[in-house]
Scaffold this motif. Sequence first.
Motif, mmCIF file in Angstrom:
data_model
loop_
_atom_site.group_PDB
_atom_site.id
_atom_site.type_symbol
_atom_site.label_atom_id
_atom_site.label_comp_id
_atom_site.label_asym_id
_atom_site.label_seq_id
_atom_site.Cartn_x
_atom_site.Cartn_y
_atom_site.Cartn_z
ATOM 1 N N GLU A 63 0.855 -1.178 0.000
ATOM 2 C CA GLU A 63 0.000 0.000 0.000
ATOM 3 C C GLU A 63 0.896 1.234 0.000
ATOM 4 O O GLU A 63 1.856 1.322 0.770
ATOM 5 C CB GLU A 63 -0.901 0.014 1.232
ATOM 6 N N PRO A 64 0.600 2.204 -0.861
ATOM 7 C CA PRO A 64 1.475 3.382 -0.983
ATOM 8 C C PRO A 64 1.701 4.139 0.324
ATOM 9 O O PRO A 64 2.835 4.510 0.624
ATOM 10 C CB PRO A 64 0.742 4.267 -1.992
ATOM 11 N N LYS A 65 0.655 4.363 1.111
ATOM 12 C CA LYS A 65 0.870 5.150 2.334
ATOM 13 C C LYS A 65 1.762 4.424 3.327
ATOM 14 O O LYS A 65 2.547 5.048 4.034
ATOM 15 C CB LYS A 65 -0.456 5.569 2.958
ATOM 16 N N VAL A 66 1.696 3.107 3.385
ATOM 17 C CA VAL A 66 2.564 2.339 4.285
ATOM 18 C C VAL A 66 3.983 2.307 3.734
ATOM 19 O O VAL A 66 4.960 2.520 4.463
ATOM 20 C CB VAL A 66 2.018 0.910 4.489
ATOM 21 N N LYS A 67 4.094 2.060 2.428
ATOM 22 C CA LYS A 67 5.409 1.978 1.788
ATOM 23 C C LYS A 67 6.183 3.290 1.959
ATOM 24 O O LYS A 67 7.345 3.300 2.369
ATOM 25 C CB LYS A 67 5.248 1.664 0.303
ATOM 26 N N TYR A 68 5.530 4.422 1.671
ATOM 27 C CA TYR A 68 6.222 5.707 1.747
ATOM 28 C C TYR A 68 6.511 6.112 3.190
ATOM 29 O O TYR A 68 7.534 6.747 3.456
ATOM 30 C CB TYR A 68 5.431 6.779 1.011
ATOM 31 N N ALA A 69 5.657 5.721 4.105
ATOM 32 C CA ALA A 69 5.932 6.008 5.519
ATOM 33 C C ALA A 69 7.172 5.239 5.981
ATOM 34 O O ALA A 69 8.026 5.785 6.693
ATOM 35 C CB ALA A 69 4.719 5.646 6.370
ATOM 36 N N LEU A 70 7.292 3.988 5.567
ATOM 37 C CA LEU A 70 8.472 3.195 5.945
ATOM 38 C C LEU A 70 9.741 3.745 5.307
ATOM 39 O O LEU A 70 10.811 3.763 5.933
ATOM 40 C CB LEU A 70 8.273 1.730 5.565
ATOM 41 N N ILE A 71 9.632 4.190 4.063
ATOM 42 C CA ILE A 71 10.793 4.802 3.403
ATOM 43 C C ILE A 71 11.206 6.059 4.159
ATOM 44 O O ILE A 71 12.395 6.298 4.403
ATOM 45 C CB ILE A 71 10.478 5.110 1.926
ATOM 46 N N GLY A 72 10.218 6.877 4.558
ATOM 47 C CA GLY A 72 10.516 8.094 5.316
ATOM 48 C C GLY A 72 11.197 7.798 6.639
ATOM 49 O O GLY A 72 12.167 8.467 7.015
ATOM 50 N N VAL A 73 10.715 6.794 7.334
ATOM 51 C CA VAL A 73 11.330 6.412 8.610
ATOM 52 C C VAL A 73 12.753 5.916 8.374
ATOM 53 O O VAL A 73 13.672 6.255 9.126
ATOM 54 C CB VAL A 73 10.478 5.342 9.327
ATOM 55 N N GLY A 74 12.969 5.157 7.313
ATOM 56 C CA GLY A 74 14.311 4.659 6.997
ATOM 57 C C GLY A 74 15.279 5.784 6.694
ATOM 58 O O GLY A 74 16.431 5.782 7.152
ATOM 59 N N VAL A 75 14.816 6.764 5.926
ATOM 60 C CA VAL A 75 15.664 7.919 5.605
ATOM 61 C C VAL A 75 15.987 8.695 6.874
ATOM 62 O O VAL A 75 17.139 9.107 7.088
ATOM 63 C CB VAL A 75 14.966 8.822 4.551
ATOM 64 N N LEU A 76 14.997 8.909 7.728
ATOM 65 C CA LEU A 76 15.221 9.639 8.977
ATOM 66 C C LEU A 76 16.237 8.924 9.860
ATOM 67 O O LEU A 76 17.154 9.547 10.399
ATOM 68 C CB LEU A 76 13.899 9.814 9.724
#
Length: 73
Positions: free
Chosen positions: A49-62
Amino acid sequence: MARDPDTIQREIDQARDALAATLDQLGTKASPKRMVDNAKSSARSKLDEPKVKYALIGVGVLVGLLVIRGIFR
């Protein structure tokens, strides 16, 4: 009124067959391999799901930025 032994035996056989079918269904539903496959499939579809995928990417970058910041301090 006495029942016919053949009728009693036939009823016992039908009950036994029904019980065996029920146990087979329960065995299939409770199969560990099937449960693992269902869990994997569910997790995979949730992560796609896009909202889950992008949230995880954001957390990884942070987290990556915080690690790099900690290294260079």
